[in-house]
Design an enzyme around this catalytic site. Structure first.
Site, mmCIF file in Angstrom:
data_model
loop_
_atom_site.group_PDB
_atom_site.id
_atom_site.type_symbol
_atom_site.label_atom_id
_atom_site.label_comp_id
_atom_site.label_asym_id
_atom_site.label_seq_id
_atom_site.Cartn_x
_atom_site.Cartn_y
_atom_site.Cartn_z
ATOM 1 N N PHE A 48 -13.029 19.567 -57.117
ATOM 2 C CA PHE A 48 -12.502 18.943 -57.909
ATOM 3 C C PHE A 48 -10.986 18.599 -57.784
ATOM 4 O O PHE A 48 -10.213 17.677 -58.020
ATOM 5 C CB PHE A 48 -12.861 19.421 -59.415
ATOM 6 C CG PHE A 48 -12.638 18.645 -60.558
ATOM 7 C CD1 PHE A 48 -11.696 17.825 -60.857
ATOM 8 C CD2 PHE A 48 -13.828 18.499 -61.524
ATOM 9 C CE1 PHE A 48 -11.682 16.908 -61.766
ATOM 10 C CE2 PHE A 48 -13.932 17.723 -62.648
ATOM 11 C CZ PHE A 48 -12.754 16.700 -62.735
ATOM 12 N N GLU A 68 -6.532 25.534 -65.646
ATOM 13 C CA GLU A 68 -7.750 26.350 -65.641
ATOM 14 C C GLU A 68 -7.542 27.802 -65.985
ATOM 15 O O GLU A 68 -6.232 28.483 -65.676
ATOM 16 C CB GLU A 68 -8.051 26.188 -64.102
ATOM 17 C CG GLU A 68 -9.369 26.911 -63.735
ATOM 18 C CD GLU A 68 -9.602 27.193 -62.399
ATOM 19 O OE1 GLU A 68 -9.233 26.676 -61.479
ATOM 20 O OE2 GLU A 68 -10.662 27.808 -62.041
ATOM 21 N N ARG A 108 -9.522 40.791 -58.376
ATOM 22 C CA ARG A 108 -10.667 39.423 -58.320
ATOM 23 C C ARG A 108 -11.094 39.170 -57.000
ATOM 24 O O ARG A 108 -11.774 38.138 -56.655
ATOM 25 C CB ARG A 108 -10.033 38.365 -58.911
ATOM 26 C CG ARG A 108 -8.774 37.928 -58.084
ATOM 27 C CD ARG A 108 -8.231 36.507 -58.738
ATOM 28 N NE ARG A 108 -6.931 36.214 -58.246
ATOM 29 C CZ ARG A 108 -6.182 34.985 -58.398
ATOM 30 N NH1 ARG A 108 -6.719 34.211 -59.338
ATOM 31 N NH2 ARG A 108 -4.960 34.954 -58.088
ATOM 32 N N ASN A 162 -7.280 8.957 -66.430
ATOM 33 C CA ASN A 162 -7.385 8.058 -67.040
ATOM 34 C C ASN A 162 -8.675 7.271 -66.144
ATOM 35 O O ASN A 162 -9.283 7.636 -65.319
ATOM 36 C CB ASN A 162 -6.064 6.947 -66.695
ATOM 37 C CG ASN A 162 -5.686 6.974 -65.305
ATOM 38 O OD1 ASN A 162 -6.469 6.484 -64.605
ATOM 39 N ND2 ASN A 162 -4.680 7.404 -64.877
ATOM 40 N N ALA A 163 -9.039 5.949 -66.672
ATOM 41 C CA ALA A 163 -10.230 5.138 -65.926
ATOM 42 C C ALA A 163 -9.928 5.073 -64.603
ATOM 43 O O ALA A 163 -11.002 5.057 -63.733
ATOM 44 C CB ALA A 163 -10.333 3.986 -66.816
ATOM 45 N N SER A 201 -7.187 31.739 -65.745
ATOM 46 C CA SER A 201 -6.636 32.359 -64.811
ATOM 47 C C SER A 201 -7.131 33.525 -64.509
ATOM 48 O O SER A 201 -6.941 34.441 -65.399
ATOM 49 C CB SER A 201 -5.029 32.316 -65.031
ATOM 50 O OG SER A 201 -4.204 33.235 -64.264
ATOM 51 N N ARG A 223 -5.665 14.517 -56.529
ATOM 52 C CA ARG A 223 -4.297 14.664 -57.042
ATOM 53 C C ARG A 223 -3.766 13.777 -57.968
ATOM 54 O O ARG A 223 -2.942 14.065 -58.640
ATOM 55 C CB ARG A 223 -3.416 14.961 -55.657
ATOM 56 C CG ARG A 223 -3.578 16.132 -54.597
ATOM 57 C CD ARG A 223 -3.386 15.861 -53.562
ATOM 58 N NE ARG A 223 -4.061 14.810 -52.775
ATOM 59 C CZ ARG A 223 -3.657 14.085 -51.476
ATOM 60 N NH1 ARG A 223 -2.686 14.339 -51.057
ATOM 61 N NH2 ARG A 223 -4.642 13.033 -51.245
ATOM 62 N N ARG A 274 -17.907 11.158 -55.736
ATOM 63 C CA ARG A 274 -18.563 12.462 -56.211
ATOM 64 C C ARG A 274 -19.875 12.266 -56.921
ATOM 65 O O ARG A 274 -20.331 13.059 -57.515
ATOM 66 C CB ARG A 274 -17.577 13.290 -57.215
ATOM 67 C CG ARG A 274 -16.117 13.541 -56.632
ATOM 68 C CD ARG A 274 -16.531 14.497 -55.388
ATOM 69 N NE ARG A 274 -15.057 14.859 -54.631
ATOM 70 C CZ ARG A 274 -14.802 15.475 -53.578
ATOM 71 N NH1 ARG A 274 -15.934 16.134 -52.974
ATOM 72 N NH2 ARG A 274 -13.651 15.935 -53.396
ATOM 73 N N SER A 313 -3.775 -1.423 -61.619
ATOM 74 C CA SER A 313 -2.977 -0.593 -62.842
ATOM 75 C C SER A 313 -3.276 -0.813 -64.226
ATOM 76 O O SER A 313 -2.867 0.133 -65.061
ATOM 77 C CB SER A 313 -1.383 -0.961 -62.518
ATOM 78 O OG SER A 313 -1.351 -2.318 -62.557
#
Lengths: 246, 246, 246, 246
Positions: free
Chosen positions: D90, D101, D173, D189-190, D103, D94, D200, D69
């Site tokens: 990517f 992104e 599309r 965050n880190a 659209s 979650r 990844r 934390s």
């Protein structure tokens, strides 16, 4: 579903999505158990069933006043078949959802593609945030059907050509379109499902307007039908309170 | 459990925690279904059961290489009784956990309190991050038992006094200690449970050391015992891979 | 704050909570950047600032139609001092919140305790879900002040006695009350903060009623004041749309 | 980037991804503040900076013993350009990630597509979970470059044809390939970034093997380079502890 022969493969064109309820542990009683621990402690199922009107009232109160956590102690797993562009929107739902999707890295993807059927409104009018969709003309439907099929077949042929030349699946798939069907397991609970339905379906009872793409709404409607059977009191309260997730 | 009479209430002193598996939809097959959709698509249960060694190997591979999502398509709901200080630590687990706890705003809380029994090591040695606990002396145990009971009784008496004077429960509870028992429903899946167990239990098979407070570890051990019965292959793979959640 | 001498310690009694904005990276422009990538791609700050009315309209539209994700690309870290019973409710907020709290396992906790001041309504009327709070009598306030102080002092004395006898902090703290002050860092974004404020504050502009305990509402009001300064357009839109988080 | 003229559009072919650090509030001191509140309470920056070796040791301890934390009280926002198939992977992340992104419902998508360059290993060997990638032959590279370009152009032409006929963007599309470039803001965050990097990227210091697709690894490497500059102590500790997120 129509099948179109080709050199060495045939492509399937579909206009539907499928949703199968694979397993579930979900009932209105789960909500009542969890809610009543706050006020009266653990209860037996007998006690819960004693007063159905009270149960209905409690679930309604929880939804109205946004006490969301009692709606999380249940679980539904769906197996879903839909085009990639639907899954792209689906996976924007991060909280209370678990996913496992077919992988284009591990499998050769099958030539099943989406084409809108006659019921799909093809023409978008208005401006962002206020789009309205209206019927396409027969000519537009004819064009879309033909152009999509040609484009899909050509893309899949290119995919096969690269695979045949020994190129890795994960590289070759670059040419495959977002109209390709994929499949996934998706697990959620009543709270995360209500959140999904509030955003991804249009409904006359909704207090807040939503403008989902029709194809993800089709998935939503099928999940909704399954859920409504499992948790009828919760479902009724969701509708009665404007389809806003607690 | 001993009961101590008083003016108009008696307090219960306990040293245990209880964990009841209320409901579940959780089996090793759930992991296999979800994992195989990536590689071979949907499968029947028959196919899954055909080759047990292969199933074992797949689950082991998923855990080892941290493919976590297949472990999320299952659900377990526990009803837990433990002191407030345990729940304070428990609720730091945010992801994959749902909670509903007894509320001191809606209910008059009951006088049930925690005292460590003889098996609880009372003395902490070393420095942060490297604490070791050693046995307390009989005198220390005697002191703790007596001092806690006195303090608990006095606090509860004050609580009752304020309630009797018409003060709101949510205000009066300020004096109640974190050693008071509470109860909650907690729902998780195998992945979030493994994460909990990796941090909140000590185990000789653990690759990474953990220093949980004993009382939350007691809850963890009881949840672990239930889970091990439901998903034996997953449980074995968790241990075989150093008890690190994927 | 009053200080009461004792044998070898003095206890502090407080009626307030404190909230300090430690750091932040949060502005209305963050929302606009994120939202416009959907429609027009990346934009410069100059472009964003060109048309303030349009910016206001866009933020309002996002809130009204529950497009929540653009409100997540910002960050605020608060340092909060409040009683444990406030933190117990606070940490029920799991999504979009990060916490680090003072630990009773690693530190000797200080004798700072909560007592309601005259502005705190002491008496609860009505039934669950419809509680109303009304003024306490002077006698009730007098009782609460005196009874709490006595109970707190006795509990802390017991804590100190056990520590002096060599008992571990994590064991001895069992007797400490939930009215004890603790402190924590809490990091959130505008979306998770709005969700918190929607549930934990009462406000005349709220479309959905909330019944928060006053003490957590005090924390909420202080966070709200800081946030309103950082993101005035978003804050105005939150109020204009009934204080429902998107 | 090469540009290929056409009737009325030209397509861009790219082999790279871009990652821009748009804004951040992230430093090693953020970790120290949050961690020390557990043990010594709030501290000034001066105190934190007094003993750099101690700071390094604390961060290392937190990572090693999986105290995650304290690594969450910081924020980094990236603007990323990459093919859709990268974003598909990517967005499986979650927790601790926020996305917005471009659209395809709101914008006409631009004809920018991915083709692997010579450094991209094209051939996959081995079996699931143990894949190895080896160099493609010049003939394979030539085929991939030509086949992809043809397929992309044809797909985009079909897209344009449907748009010209008045068909909605969200329908048209369907034929666009997953090799099309998209763009998004991603905030993390880190802690969530370390989790991403652990899965990844491949790295000689990694204790657990990962087999990411090269294109998402390229995004990961660029985010890693930015993060390493912002939080050098945390970055060093991540590597020193086998690149396993706490």
């Amino acid at each position: 579903m129509t099948q179109t022969p080709d050199d060495d493969f045939k492509i399937d064109l579909r206009s539907d999505v499928t949703v199968e309820l694979v397993k579930h542990s979900a009932s209105d009683a789960d909500v009542l158990f969890a809610a009543r621990v706050s006020t009266v402690g653990e209860q037996s199922l007998d006690e819960l069933n004693k007063d159905p009107e009270r149960s209905k009232g409690l679930i309604n109160f929880l939804l109205r006043d946004r006490h969301g956590s009692p709606f999380e102690h249940n679980s539904m797993t769906f197996f879903i078949n839909a085009p990639i562009f639907v899954f792209r929107e689906f996976m924007r739902h991060r909280v209370g959802w678990s996913y496992n999707e077919e992988s284009g890295r591990y499998r050769e993807l099958q030539p099943v593609f989406y084409v809108p059927d006659e019921s799909r409104k093809l023409v978008q009018q208005g401006r962002p945030g206020k789009y309205v969709f209206v019927e396409g003309t027969p000519a537009q439907h004819e064009l879309v059907g033909r152009a999509m099929e040609d484009s899909y077949r050509q893309a899949y042929q290119t995919y096969r050509q690269m695979l045949a030349a020994g190129v890795a699946r994960e590289v070759a798939r670059s040419v495959l379109p977002v109209g390709l069907y994929s499949s996934m397991y998706a697990t959620c609970n009543a709270r995360s499902l209500m959140h999904f339905l509030g955003l991804r379906t249009q409904h006359e009872l909704a207090k807040v307007p939503s403008f989902p793409q029709r194809e993800i709404e089709m998935v939503g409607e099928k999940m909704e039908a399954e859920w409504a059977r499992l948790m009828p009191l919760t479902y009724a309260a969701f509708n009665a309170n404007g389809r806003v997730a607690p």
